[in-house]
Design a protein around this motif. Structure first.
Motif: not given
Length: 84
Positions: A25-36
């Motif tokens: 919602n607030y960091c449009k230049d960031v894409t989360v590509v993974g979670e662990a």
């Protein structure tokens, strides 16, 4: 600005969802590509998905975030932030 690929490592699913929501919602230049949720999952994820930034929980019993970083001695850390 180019897209920043990020990963989130936290043993608490709720925290992962909160951080992902903030980033989306607030960091449009960031894409989360993974979670662990533990350092073993995180190590595999990082090996298979190059990332630019890692949001890393420190306390994840029975391990901690620094043990994950020790798995990647070739990575040079330029900056890091510790938040409580």
């Amino acid at each position: 600005m180019s897209n920043i690929k990020a990963a989130i490592v936290d043993d608490e699913v709720r925290n992962i969802h909160i951080l992902r929501n903030i980033l989306e919602n607030y960091c449009k230049d960031v894409t989360v590509v993974g979670e662990a949720q533990n350092i073993n999952e995180a190590a595999e994820m990082i090996k298979s998905n190059p990332i630019d930034v890692l949001f890393l929980d420190i306390e994840m019993p029975p391990h901690n975030g620094f043990q994950l970083l020790e798995m990647f001695p070739e990575v040079r850390l330029f900056d890091y932030v510790v938040a409580e």
